[in-house]
Design a protein around this motif. Structure first.
Motif, PDB file in Angstrom:
ATOM      1  N   ILE A  51     -17.457-121.381 -20.146  1.00  7.82           N
ATOM      2  CA  ILE A  51     -17.730-119.957 -19.968  1.00  7.82           C
ATOM      3  C   ILE A  51     -17.543-119.611 -18.502  1.00  7.82           C
ATOM      4  N   ALA A  55     -19.417-114.487 -17.850  1.00 10.78           N
ATOM      5  CA  ALA A  55     -19.575-114.604 -19.310  1.00 10.78           C
ATOM      6  C   ALA A  55     -18.555-113.758 -20.054  1.00 10.78           C
ATOM      7  N   THR A  58     -14.769-117.049 -22.801  1.00  7.79           N
ATOM      8  CA  THR A  58     -15.218-118.355 -23.270  1.00  7.79           C
ATOM      9  C   THR A  58     -14.040-119.095 -23.884  1.00  7.79           C
ATOM     10  N   ILE A  69     -21.374-121.823 -30.121  1.00  7.18           N
ATOM     11  CA  ILE A  69     -21.304-120.650 -29.251  1.00  7.18           C
ATOM     12  C   ILE A  69     -21.909-120.997 -27.900  1.00  7.18           C
ATOM     13  N   SER A  71     -23.167-119.595 -24.221  1.00  8.93           N
ATOM     14  CA  SER A  71     -23.635-118.367 -23.588  1.00  8.93           C
ATOM     15  C   SER A  71     -24.398-118.725 -22.317  1.00  8.93           C
ATOM     16  N   ARG A  72     -24.665-117.736 -21.518  1.00  9.76           N
ATOM     17  CA  ARG A  72     -25.396-117.980 -20.270  1.00  9.76           C
ATOM     18  C   ARG A  72     -26.317-116.809 -19.974  1.00  9.76           C
ATOM     19  N   ASP A  73     -27.407-117.124 -19.293  1.00 11.53           N
ATOM     20  CA  ASP A  73     -28.349-116.120 -18.819  1.00 11.53           C
ATOM     21  C   ASP A  73     -28.468-116.329 -17.323  1.00 11.53           C
TER      22      ASP A  73
END
Length: 124
Positions: A51, A55, A58, A69, A71-73
């Motif tokens: 990613i 974001a 991907t 999947i 994802s990032r925060d």
């Protein structure tokens, strides 16, 4: 220096789900491209998902596309890997990786920082 700590691995039956997390200790987490790799004994570490810092983009290995999947925060400085419809062949040690880059990276030698790994075992 960037430190990465994975969590969330474990034992799951085929068809089940797991979510891996990787927490980073770095001030500028949002500047880093992130990836997940996996490795089984006797084999090379292989790309799973990546990613970009924003974001926005991907990329997935063909073997996990449609099931996993990434994802990032950026506020929590954490990257996730949601793994669904798990198969026995997904069994491996999973590693997260980080590198200061604006694009996603898919090769092991493109990443400077690695976590210690977390074991995922999928029983049939």
């Amino acid at each position: 220096q960037v430190q990465l700590v994975e969590s969330g691995g474990g034992l799951v039956q085929a068809g089940g789900s797991l979510r891996l997390s990787c927490a980073a200790s770095v001030r500028t987490f949002s500047s880093y491209a992130l990836g997940w790799f996996r490795q089984v004994p006797g084999k090379e570490r292989e790309f799973v998902a990546a990613i970009t810092w924003s974001a926005y983009s991907t990329k997935y290995a063909d073997s996990v596309k449609g099931r996993f999947i990434i994802s990032r925060d950026n506020d929590k400085k954490t990257v996730y890997l949601q793994m669904n419809s798990l198969k026995p062949e997904d069994t491996a040690v999973y590693y997260c990786a980080a590198d200061r880059s604006v694009r996603f990276l898919t090769a092991v030698n493109e990443y400077d920082y690695w976590g210690q790994g977390t074991q995922v075992t999928v029983s049939s």
